[in-house]
Motif scaffolding. Structure first.
Motif, PDB file in Angstrom:
ATOM      1  N   SER A   5       1.012  -1.302   0.080  1.00  0.00           N
ATOM      2  CA  SER A   5       0.001   0.065   0.073  1.00  0.00           C
ATOM      3  C   SER A   5       0.726   1.257   0.034  1.00  0.00           C
ATOM      4  O   SER A   5       2.028   1.062   0.320  1.00  0.00           O
ATOM      5  N   THR A   7       0.824   3.790   1.916  1.00  0.00           N
ATOM      6  CA  THR A   7       1.120   4.179   3.262  1.00  0.00           C
ATOM      7  C   THR A   7       2.309   3.423   3.566  1.00  0.00           C
ATOM      8  O   THR A   7       3.311   4.082   4.060  1.00  0.00           O
ATOM      9  N   PHE A   8       2.391   2.216   3.126  1.00  0.00           N
ATOM     10  CA  PHE A   8       3.729   1.445   3.465  1.00  0.00           C
ATOM     11  C   PHE A   8       4.712   2.044   3.109  1.00  0.00           C
ATOM     12  O   PHE A   8       5.971   2.319   3.684  1.00  0.00           O
ATOM     13  N   GLU A   9       4.563   2.326   1.859  1.00  0.00           N
ATOM     14  CA  GLU A   9       5.923   2.988   1.002  1.00  0.00           C
ATOM     15  C   GLU A   9       6.349   4.204   1.543  1.00  0.00           C
ATOM     16  O   GLU A   9       7.632   4.389   1.556  1.00  0.00           O
ATOM     17  N   VAL A  10       5.403   5.163   1.937  1.00  0.00           N
ATOM     18  CA  VAL A  10       5.811   6.439   2.462  1.00  0.00           C
ATOM     19  C   VAL A  10       6.386   6.123   3.827  1.00  0.00           C
ATOM     20  O   VAL A  10       7.687   7.061   4.060  1.00  0.00           O
ATOM     21  N   VAL A  11       5.857   5.370   4.706  1.00  0.00           N
ATOM     22  CA  VAL A  11       6.538   4.938   5.761  1.00  0.00           C
ATOM     23  C   VAL A  11       7.999   4.499   5.669  1.00  0.00           C
ATOM     24  O   VAL A  11       9.020   4.962   6.252  1.00  0.00           O
ATOM     25  N   LYS A 261       1.505   9.478  -6.868  1.00  0.00           N
ATOM     26  CA  LYS A 261       2.131   8.805  -5.599  1.00  0.00           C
ATOM     27  C   LYS A 261       3.586   8.799  -5.972  1.00  0.00           C
ATOM     28  O   LYS A 261       4.547   8.666  -5.076  1.00  0.00           O
TER      29      LYS A 261
END
Lengths: 315, 298, 270
Positions: A5, A7-11, A261
């Protein structure tokens, strides 16, 4: 294709960035550095690395979209040659222009080239290909002039310019670094807002027009913003190559090609990679310091080749 | 009572004040505040390391940082290195917490010098590329270290030795024609000595003529044809470092140009003269080697 | 909005590339529910005409003369964004060097005009998208990269995207040519259905039999000029075909199934 997801990539990306910054502040040419060294000398470099890494990666991604060509990168349009020309002229003028003025003279050189490109882009009937070729030609011209200067100039003057030309974050100062970081964020943000239009351009200019994107207006505006961003980065730190080409491709493999993204992650990963490269430049051959542009190319190119060959050329 | 008390206070104040007792103006006109006796000295060029050592004598421990390749005196080889002179490692310099840094106008990047100053470190810039300034440079270094009287003496000694040497050469070579000399530094491209450098003045000191002395560039890069046209009497290849063989190859390369005077008379030599490149007191040693190389027939 | 109102009209259109006139004085009108085929030999200016009237070729420089009207007002004076919602152009090949999926491509029909980079599709938009892709038989492979699809499959995606754009007039430049027959049939039926709902289509095809199967009207071009505009039965006749393609022995006969005019190769001389 999208495995994780967003979010995972951003984190994930931010975690790497924070860890890299920590490492870059902790390690350097001196063991057990005290806080004044870390604060006065390393922190500005890390801030500048974040600014330039972000700027070059986002600029590269946007140029790839604008020209619908995955081989474009920030220096395709010759802006960096303009900056280099400004810088060598600055070193010749001497005095103020060699010191803090070097950044200014490089920026002026880059802006001059930007202006020419802008005039090419607004002439009606000039296609995107014309713009691309003009940029490439200006790049050759600028490099030619720089080479001419180097063959005629005094050896001392050349020294000052050569290190800058190879990519050098050592000139970072606190005030300048914050200004560059702030400007880089603003300009990258302005480009990010145009994500949907960049997406449409991925399929080529005709498709983009038929989808409702006014390509000639977009081109004009984007050229100015991208050129400003590249001018900013190159005047602050010389020619750091490779990031602008590599980072967009790596990020697309992770989150796909849509810019909403992709651009923010380009910014974070670009910053991370440059922070690490700068740390390696400072640490690998103490007490000498490698030019950071050399590190990005020598380490980055083989790594990218390995990724390409391992997982196939699916960009 | 009050006035006596306050005068005692003032007395103690002056004694406990930080020892920024003096101000020195360096070669680029900047005023730097220094302590009476700087104990943590960093030199940013090998020639400066040499010069400073002359004044410190046995007290070399006061030098805490040197640039790469500082090998004269030999003890400096063991001192902490702060990187090469043309790409200083600012972090390393800062970590030494120096109270006096010597920089040179010839080779240190002005931006790096400014960076050092901005971080609060005292930098004294010395002019080491102007031959006529040797005396002033010596005095500046000496007074910055805290030995102004000694520096005056050394400067005087140096200029006197220089004058003595000049007179001696004139006497020795009175009967010989003034030789025209090419001093070569490199090949591909051909780099020679122009005007304004220490080497050029060395040639003049030994009563010879530098065939490129009319060129304003310090290290011009002429074509071989131009050299043939100027036709020097002597060609000297200046060897640096330990490996002589490379420079001997360069010397041999001239052998093909048989219409040159120097080739016909076999007056092509390799000169080992690191001393000539360092604008320090060893200059005269180098000058006498130079004299020998230029004048001896074979 | 009566069926006889002109939806899209081209009047006296000429287009010039440099000094050469590629399209001369072309005029025609399209009404709601009509499917036109634009046919003619290579080099007759078909693609140029299509692209010019869609606004894809530079027209500010005086290269284009004549007027294009969409529902009465001058089409080329509108903004690019407005035009894309009225008229969709589907090119000969949907290609990209970047990793874009079929789903993302069709989505761009909606989102290219979005200002926000992070806005997600509404439920209604998602439904419309799914329906369009299902109608075009490309919903099953919506997550495959465009570059991994065959030419015909990509054209199905392109068609779905044009539908999603919401345009009333859709120009198809050789779009059906690469499709497998069953996909061609599906798209042809879809076109008929959408035409009944009010849309209009213009197909460019060098394959006359494909054009005649699905189109009601024929626009015949030769050397930049419009030589005929009328019902397809009258557009594709033996004399006209012989004039367009000299040298080949061709015959025209109605299809046994649908009665539409088909072109056959006769026994060739020589």
């Amino acid at each position: 294709m999208k495995k994780n997801s967003f979010t995972f990539e951003v984190v994930l990306a931010f975690s790497f960035l924070i860890v890299s910054c920590f490492l870059a502040l902790r390690f350097g040419s001196v063991f057990d550095a005290d806080s004044s060294i870390i604060y006065q000398l390393r922190l500005p470099r890390v801030l500048l690395a974040v600014a330039v890494g972000m700027g070059l990666s986002v600029a590269g991604a946007c140029l790839q979209a604008l020209f619908s060509n995955p081989l474009c990168e920030p220096y395709t349009l010759g802006i960096s040659s303009g900056a280099a020309l400004g810088a060598v002229i600055g070193t010749t003028l001497g005095g103020f222009w060699i010191v803090s003025g070097l950044t200014i003279s490089a920026f002026i050189g880059a802006l001059a080239f930007t202006l020419v490109l802008y005039f090419v882009s607004i002439r009606p009937g000039n296609s995107t290909l014309t713009l691309l070729l003009s940029g490439v030609m200006m790049g050759f011209f600028g490099s030619g002039l720089v080479a001419l200067w180097m063959s005629l100039a005094d050896s001392n003057g050349i020294q000052a310019a050569v290190f800058w030309l190879l990519g050098d974050l050592s000139r970072a100062r606190m005030g300048g670094a914050w200004v560059t970081l702030f400007s880089s964020c603003i300009l990258s943000g302005a480009l990010w807002l145009r994500s949907r239009q960049f997406d449409a351009l991925l399929m080529g200019e005709e498709d983009a027009i038929s989808l409702g994107v006014d390509v000639s207006v977009l081109r004009r505006r984007v050229i100015i913003v991208v050129s400003l961003l590249v001018s900013l980065c190159v005047s602050a730190s010389g020619m750091i190559g490779f990031l602008g080409l590599l980072v967009p491709h790596l990020v697309r493999r992770r989150v796909g090609a849509l810019h909403g993204k992709m651009l923010p992650l380009c910014a974070v990963w670009g910053a991370t990679l440059l922070v690490i490269a700068d740390m390696l430049a400072r640490v690998s051959v103490r007490p000498f310091e490698l030019p950071v542009g050399v590190v990005t190319a020598l380490v980055g190119a083989p790594v990218f080749m390995w990724i390409l060959l391992k997982r196939g050329s699916q960009v | 009572m009050v006035s006596r008390f306050s005068s005692v206070l003032l007395f103690f104040y002056f004694f406990s004040a930080p020892a920024f007792a003096r101000e020195v103006t360096d070669a680029v006109g900047v005023r730097i505040e220094l302590s009476e006796k700087p104990l943590r000295i960093v030199t940013l060029a090998p020639s400066l390391g040499e010069l400073v050592s002359v004044f410190l004598g046995a007290d070399l421990a006061r030098i805490v940082g040197v640039s790469e390749y500082s090998d004269v005196p030999l003890a400096l080889k063991k001192v902490f290195s702060i990187g090469p002179y043309n790409r200083l490692n600012i972090e390393r310099i800062a970590s030494l917490k120096p109270d006096l840094i010597f920089a040179t106008t010839d080779g240190n990047l002005p931006d790096q010098i400014q960076h050092l100053r901005e971080t609060g470190m005292p930098v004294v810039v010395v002019n080491t590329d102007d031959f006529s300034e040797i005396g002033n440079s010596i005095k500046l270094v000496g007074s910055a270290i805290g030995s102004p009287a000694e520096s005056e003496q050394v400067a005087k000694q140096f200029s006197e030795s220089l004058e003595r040497f000049r007179q001696a050469v004139r006497r020795r070579r009175a009967n010989q024609a003034k030789p025209r000399v090419l001093l070569q530094l490199g090949d591909d491209p051909l780099v020679v000595v122009g005007s304004k450098t220490f080497l050029h003045h060395a040639i003049q000191l030994v009563n010879a003529e530098n065939i490129y002395g009319d060129i304003k560039d310090r290290y011009p890069r002429p074509s071989k044809e131009d050299v043939v046209k100027r036709d020097p009497d002597v060609i000297l290849v200046l060897a640096l470092g330990a490996d002589r063989s490379y420079f001997e190859t360069l010397a041999r390369k001239w052998g093909g140009l048989r219409n040159m005077r120097a080739v016909q008379k076999g007056r092509i030599k390799v000169l080992q003269a690191d001393a000539l490149l360092r604008p320090t007191l060893r200059f005269l040693e180098g000058a006498s080697l130079l004299e020998k190389a230029i004048y001896e027939e074979k | 909005m009566s069926a006889t109102d002109v939806l899209f009209g081209v009047y006296g259109l000429s287009y010039r590339y440099a000094m050469e006139r590629v399209v001369s004085e072309v005029s025609f009108e399209i009404r709601h529910g009509e499917i036109h085929a634009l046919i003619g030999p290579n080099g007759s200016g078909k693609s140029t005409l299509m692209k010019a009237i869609c606004g894809l070729l530079p027209f500010g420089t005086g290269a284009l003369q004549g007027v294009v009207r969409f529902r009465g007002h001058e089409f080329l004076r509108d903004s690019v964004a407005f035009r894309s919602r009225s008229v969709a152009y589907v090119g000969a090949d949907l290609r990209t060097d970047f990793p874009v999926t079929a789903y993302q491509t069709v989505c761009m029909g909606f989102s290219s005009l979005d200002v926000s980079p992070i806005h997600e599709l509404t439920l209604h938009e998602c439904e419309t998208l799914k329906q369009a892709m299902e109608q075009c038989s490309c919903w099953e492979w919506r997550d495959r990269l465009l570059s991994s699809l065959s030419g015909g499959e990509r054209q199905l995606v392109a068609f779905a995207r044009a539908l999603v754009q919401g345009a009333l007039v859709i120009f198809l430049d050789e779009t059906l040519s690469k499709m497998d027959l069953h996909h061609q049939a599906r798209i042809g039926i879809l076109m008929r259905k959408l035409a009944k709902e009010g849309r209009a289509f213009v197909l460019v095809s060098h394959d006359l039999n494909l054009a005649s199967e699905w189109a009601d009207f024929g626009l015949v071009m030769k050397q930049g000029e419009l030589v005929f505009h009328g019902p397809i039965l009258q557009a594709i006749t033996a004399e006209r075909i012989a004039a367009l393609y000299p040298g080949a022995q061709l015959m025209v006969a109605p299809s046994p199934a649908t009665g539409t005019p088909k072109v056959f190769f006769d026994k060739q001389k020589g």
